[in-house]
Design a protein around this motif. Structure first.
Motif, short mmCIF file in Angstrom:
data_model
loop_
_atom_site.label_atom_id
_atom_site.label_comp_id
_atom_site.label_asym_id
_atom_site.label_seq_id
_atom_site.Cartn_x
_atom_site.Cartn_y
_atom_site.Cartn_z
N TRP A 14 0.83 -1.21 0.00
CA TRP A 14 0.00 0.00 0.00
C TRP A 14 0.86 1.26 0.00
O TRP A 14 0.50 2.27 -0.62
CB TRP A 14 -0.93 0.01 1.21
CG TRP A 14 -2.13 -0.87 1.03
CD1 TRP A 14 -2.38 -2.06 1.62
CD2 TRP A 14 -3.24 -0.61 0.18
NE1 TRP A 14 -3.58 -2.59 1.21
CE2 TRP A 14 -4.14 -1.70 0.31
CE3 TRP A 14 -3.58 0.42 -0.69
CZ2 TRP A 14 -5.33 -1.78 -0.39
CZ3 TRP A 14 -4.78 0.36 -1.39
CH2 TRP A 14 -5.64 -0.74 -1.24
N THR A 15 2.00 1.21 0.68
CA THR A 15 2.91 2.36 0.69
C THR A 15 3.46 2.63 -0.70
O THR A 15 3.57 3.78 -1.14
CB THR A 15 4.07 2.12 1.67
OG1 THR A 15 3.54 1.89 2.99
CG2 THR A 15 5.00 3.32 1.71
N LEU A 16 3.81 1.56 -1.42
CA LEU A 16 4.33 1.72 -2.78
C LEU A 16 3.23 2.16 -3.75
O LEU A 16 3.49 2.90 -4.70
CB LEU A 16 4.94 0.39 -3.25
CG LEU A 16 6.20 -0.08 -2.50
CD1 LEU A 16 6.62 -1.46 -2.98
CD2 LEU A 16 7.34 0.92 -2.72
N ALA A 17 1.99 1.70 -3.49
CA ALA A 17 0.89 2.03 -4.40
C ALA A 17 0.34 3.43 -4.17
O ALA A 17 -0.28 4.01 -5.07
CB ALA A 17 -0.23 1.00 -4.25
N PHE A 18 0.56 3.99 -2.98
CA PHE A 18 -0.03 5.29 -2.65
C PHE A 18 0.39 6.40 -3.62
O PHE A 18 -0.48 7.16 -4.09
CB PHE A 18 0.34 5.68 -1.21
CG PHE A 18 -0.23 6.99 -0.77
CD1 PHE A 18 -1.59 7.11 -0.50
CD2 PHE A 18 0.57 8.12 -0.66
CE1 PHE A 18 -2.14 8.32 -0.10
CE2 PHE A 18 0.03 9.33 -0.27
CZ PHE A 18 -1.32 9.43 0.01
N PRO A 19 1.69 6.55 -3.96
CA PRO A 19 2.05 7.60 -4.94
C PRO A 19 1.35 7.43 -6.29
O PRO A 19 1.02 8.42 -6.95
CB PRO A 19 3.57 7.46 -5.07
CG PRO A 19 4.01 6.79 -3.82
CD PRO A 19 2.88 5.86 -3.46
N VAL A 20 1.12 6.17 -6.69
CA VAL A 20 0.43 5.93 -7.96
C VAL A 20 -1.01 6.43 -7.88
O VAL A 20 -1.51 7.08 -8.81
CB VAL A 20 0.46 4.42 -8.31
CG1 VAL A 20 -0.29 4.16 -9.61
CG2 VAL A 20 1.90 3.94 -8.43
N VAL A 22 -2.11 8.77 -5.90
CA VAL A 22 -2.05 10.24 -5.87
C VAL A 22 -1.87 10.80 -7.27
O VAL A 22 -2.51 11.78 -7.67
CB VAL A 22 -0.92 10.71 -4.94
CG1 VAL A 22 -0.73 12.23 -5.05
CG2 VAL A 22 -1.22 10.34 -3.49
N LEU A 23 -1.00 10.17 -8.06
CA LEU A 23 -0.75 10.63 -9.43
C LEU A 23 -2.01 10.53 -10.27
O LEU A 23 -2.36 11.46 -11.00
CB LEU A 23 0.38 9.80 -10.05
CG LEU A 23 0.71 10.12 -11.52
CD1 LEU A 23 1.18 11.57 -11.66
CD2 LEU A 23 1.78 9.16 -12.04
N TYR A 24 -2.69 9.38 -10.17
CA TYR A 24 -3.94 9.22 -10.93
C TYR A 24 -4.99 10.23 -10.48
O TYR A 24 -5.74 10.78 -11.31
CB TYR A 24 -4.47 7.80 -10.77
CG TYR A 24 -3.82 6.79 -11.69
CD1 TYR A 24 -3.87 6.95 -13.08
CD2 TYR A 24 -3.15 5.69 -11.18
CE1 TYR A 24 -3.27 6.04 -13.92
CE2 TYR A 24 -2.54 4.77 -12.02
CZ TYR A 24 -2.59 4.94 -13.39
OH TYR A 24 -2.00 4.04 -14.23
N GLY A 25 -5.07 10.48 -9.17
CA GLY A 25 -6.02 11.48 -8.68
C GLY A 25 -5.70 12.87 -9.19
O GLY A 25 -6.61 13.63 -9.57
N TRP A 26 -4.42 13.21 -9.20
CA TRP A 26 -4.00 14.52 -9.69
C TRP A 26 -4.33 14.67 -11.17
O TRP A 26 -4.83 15.72 -11.61
CB TRP A 26 -2.50 14.69 -9.45
CG TRP A 26 -1.94 15.98 -9.96
CD1 TRP A 26 -2.18 17.23 -9.49
CD2 TRP A 26 -1.04 16.14 -11.07
NE1 TRP A 26 -1.48 18.16 -10.21
CE2 TRP A 26 -0.77 17.53 -11.19
CE3 TRP A 26 -0.43 15.26 -11.94
CZ2 TRP A 26 0.07 18.04 -12.16
CZ3 TRP A 26 0.42 15.76 -12.92
CH2 TRP A 26 0.66 17.13 -13.03
N LEU A 27 -4.07 13.63 -11.97
CA LEU A 27 -4.41 13.67 -13.39
C LEU A 27 -5.92 13.79 -13.60
O LEU A 27 -6.38 14.53 -14.48
CB LEU A 27 -3.88 12.41 -14.09
CG LEU A 27 -2.36 12.30 -14.25
CD1 LEU A 27 -1.97 10.95 -14.84
CD2 LEU A 27 -1.84 13.42 -15.16
N ALA A 28 -6.69 13.08 -12.77
CA ALA A 28 -8.15 13.16 -12.88
C ALA A 28 -8.63 14.58 -12.59
O ALA A 28 -9.54 15.09 -13.26
CB ALA A 28 -8.80 12.16 -11.93
#
Length: 346
Positions: A14-20, A22-28
């Motif tokens: 989950w720690t490794l997946a969290f930045p991903v 965040v990135l998808y949320g920012w792009l959305a």
């Protein structure tokens, strides 16, 4: 690689997946902001169609063909909107302009009341000094007047410039009421068979309870407060009553609006402001404790803190429309999470 991730502890994954995420949320959010005018128009049309669908179904149950029912309800809705645009809206705009003219004298009156209170405290050797407050209020007077005047002009320009958007919203609403079922059927076909119907039913139930119930409460509150303000001869009673009714569409916001109206009126007449606070909060208490439980029940199941958080996020992301859909969406997410947690999803 997949086997490696499977062997890792869940918190590391989950720690490794969290930045991903965040990135998808920012792009959305970037995509949403780019298409926000179109998305806002579409969401507004969906909400109008959702509300108009109820009288359409009411007529259908009485033997009226759906096409005829849609045309009839849509024409009635247009007539009601035009009647309001001709009668109520001009009065509100007129009182809004009158408010901008009266605001300087109200603020000046409030400053004088603070100075009188300060003199009274000084003569009695009380540790109270309001002179600095009065000075700051005087300095902010011109800025507040400019802000209010600019808001009124901006509102007028926005209203004139959005005629095309109003037309597009009306056309899209008409077709959504007429063919909306087929549209939603096609969208929810993309969901797994055991999830799609449940999601659709839950979304509809949450939005139904919120919009039908909350709009009813807001209308009752606005009418009651307007009549009460007229009875005690509050200046600009229609403007303040209508504004508080609009704020009633958003949970927990009526109290903020009442406090603001009471403060504004107290600047002109302290006792009138206190009277308005007492009457308005009494109406809001009756509305919240006696009427709301019968209309809304406990449909959201949301803690007031989460309601405030959802409203703030909705306003930040989607403006006024974000405020309108924030609470039912938050309620839907909560009910879905509770069902998944309790194993009662199916």
């Amino acid at each position: 690689m997949i086997a490696l991730f499977r062997n890792l502890p869940k918190y590391i994954v989950w720690t490794l997946a969290f930045p991903v995420f965040v990135l998808y949320g920012w792009l959305a959010l970037l995509i949403f902001n780019y298409f926000q005018p179109l998305i806002s128009l579409f969401i507004a049309s969906i909400l109008f169609a959702f509300i108009l669908d109820y009288p359409v179904k009411f007529l259908q149950k009485r033997g009226v063909l759906r096409t005829n029912a849609v045309v009839l309800v849509f024409l009635i809705a247009l007539l009601v909107f035009l009647a309001l645009a001709i009668t109520l809206f001009p009065l509100i705009i007129e009182q809004l302009n009158e408010f901008s003219k009266r605001l300087p004298s109200w603020i000046d009156s409030g400053i004088k009341q603070l100075q009188v209170l300060n003199k009274w405290a000084v003569t009695r050797n009380l540790p109270l000094d309001l002179s600095e407050v009065a000075t700051k209020q005087t300095e902010r007077l011109s800025g507040q007047i400019d802000s209010v005047t600019g808001s009124i002009l901006g509102f007028a320009i926005e209203t004139l410039g959005s005629v095309l958007n109003l037309f597009l919203t009306a056309v899209l609403t008409f077709y959504l009421v007429l063919h909306g079922e087929r549209l939603w059927d096609g969208i929810f076909l993309w969901f797994p068979p055991n999830i799609g119907p449940i999601v659709r039913r839950s979304l509809r139930q949450n939005f139904h309870n919120y919009f039908i119930g909350q709009s009813t409460l807001a209308a009752l509150s606005g009418v009651a407060m307007t009549l009460a303000f007229l009875a005690i001869q509050v200046p600009l009673a229609l403007l303040f009553g209508f504004g508080l009714g609009l704020m009633g569409l958003f949970p927990l916001m009526t109290g903020v609006g009442i406090s603001l109206v009471g403060l504004l009126l107290a600047l002109q007449n302290f006792w009138l402001g206190m009277k308005v606070l007492l009457i308005a909060f009494s109406i809001d208490w009756v509305n919240a404790n006696l009427i709301a439980p019968r209309i809304l029940g406990g449909f959201t199941g949301l803690n007031p803190v989460w309601i405030l958080v959802s409203l703030l996020l909705g306003a930040k992301i989607g403006g006024v429309l974000g405020l309108l859909i924030a609470v039912p969406l938050a309620s839907f997410i909560k009910s879905t999470a509770d069902s998944l947690r309790d194993g009662t999803w199916n």
